[in-house]
Design a protein around this motif. Structure first.
Motif, PDB file in Angstrom:
ATOM      1  N   VAL A   2      -2.336 -32.221 -43.216  1.00  0.00           N
ATOM      2  CA  VAL A   2      -2.969 -31.901 -44.491  1.00  0.00           C
ATOM      3  C   VAL A   2      -2.128 -30.856 -45.205  1.00  0.00           C
ATOM      4  N   THR A   3      -1.798 -31.122 -46.447  1.00  0.00           N
ATOM      5  CA  THR A   3      -0.911 -30.211 -47.186  1.00  0.00           C
ATOM      6  C   THR A   3      -1.634 -29.374 -48.226  1.00  0.00           C
ATOM      7  N   ASP A   4      -2.801 -29.833 -48.725  1.00  0.00           N
ATOM      8  CA  ASP A   4      -3.514 -29.040 -49.725  1.00  0.00           C
ATOM      9  C   ASP A   4      -5.008 -29.388 -49.695  1.00  0.00           C
ATOM     10  N   ALA A   5      -5.790 -28.685 -50.521  1.00  0.00           N
ATOM     11  CA  ALA A   5      -7.241 -28.855 -50.548  1.00  0.00           C
ATOM     12  C   ALA A   5      -7.643 -30.257 -50.989  1.00  0.00           C
ATOM     13  N   ASP A   6      -6.928 -30.830 -51.950  1.00  0.00           N
ATOM     14  CA  ASP A   6      -7.262 -32.180 -52.414  1.00  0.00           C
ATOM     15  C   ASP A   6      -7.059 -33.213 -51.308  1.00  0.00           C
ATOM     16  N   GLU A   7      -5.999 -33.064 -50.544  1.00  0.00           N
ATOM     17  CA  GLU A   7      -5.738 -33.977 -49.427  1.00  0.00           C
ATOM     18  C   GLU A   7      -6.818 -33.832 -48.352  1.00  0.00           C
ATOM     19  N   PHE A   8      -7.212 -32.585 -48.081  1.00  0.00           N
ATOM     20  CA  PHE A   8      -8.275 -32.344 -47.099  1.00  0.00           C
ATOM     21  C   PHE A   8      -9.565 -33.018 -47.553  1.00  0.00           C
ATOM     22  N   GLU A   9      -9.917 -32.842 -48.824  1.00  0.00           N
ATOM     23  CA  GLU A   9     -11.144 -33.450 -49.364  1.00  0.00           C
ATOM     24  C   GLU A   9     -11.087 -34.968 -49.245  1.00  0.00           C
TER      25      GLU A   9
END
Length: 196
Positions: A2-9
């Motif tokens: 996971v590289t950022d919050a959008d990817e995590f979401e």
């Protein structure tokens, strides 16, 4: 990775079908479930945990509010060997400590097993449920792991709702379940004390 919050979401939503974005209010039913001790009815996602960890945490959810159970009881209910190490590790991985009440689990000597909580959190939760740890410590010092009633000839865990109703003159302390059985007592059907 996971590289950022959008990817995590995106990944979280794909896995669970729910958003990971923090809400301003708890989901419906959470507050009343916690207040009434009925949190075991709420659905919980234990994805990512091993079968052993899931079995332990499901067994923990069956411990009634205001009561404690030792690790051997937990092992029996989860159909696992009674080795404390793997069970304590499973408790420490509890993803939702407010919904899976690990503060209701003790070591065999009666000391709390607060692997899932920060310091003093387990004490506060037990106190909020009316669990009198000083009384339990007193019973443990007297060698009372189980309490029997000389009127019903039933023995229980000391925090069982039935054991709390036994008046002091009728309490019969037992160090082991075997001693209770030898004295002619039978196990409580509610708290199901370990019989080994």
């Amino acid at each position: 990775m996971v590289t950022d919050a959008d990817e995590f979401e995106r990944l979280h939503h794909a896995r669970t079908g729910r958003t990971a974005i923090r809400a301003s209010a708890p989901f419906p039913g959470l507050r009343p479930a916690l207040r009434t001790g009925r949190a075991k009815r709420l659905p919980i996602d234990l994805g990512g945990l091993t079968d052993l960890e899931c079995a332990v945490l499901h067994a923990v959810r069956s411990i009634p509010s205001g009561q404690l159970r030792p690790i051997t009881w937990l092992a029996r209910e989860a159909s696992l060997p009674s080795a404390a190490g793997p069970i304590v590790k499973a408790l420490a991985k509890n993803p939702v400590p407010m919904l899976i009440p690990c503060h209701r689990v003790t070591y065999e000597g009666g000391a709390p097993c607060d692997a899932a909580y920060a310091e003093r959190v387990g004490d506060a939760l037990r106190s909020a449920e009316g669990i009198d740890m000083h009384r339990l410590e007193e019973l443990t010092l007297r060698g009372a792991v189980f309490l029997g009633s000389d009127t019903t000839r039933i023995y229980c865990h000391p925090t069982c709702a039935h054991a709390r109703r036994i008046t002091r003159p009728h309490q019969v302390p037992f160090r082991t379940a075997g001693a209770a059985r030898q004295a002619g007592y039978r196990a409580c059907k509610s708290c199901r004390p370990a019989t080994v």
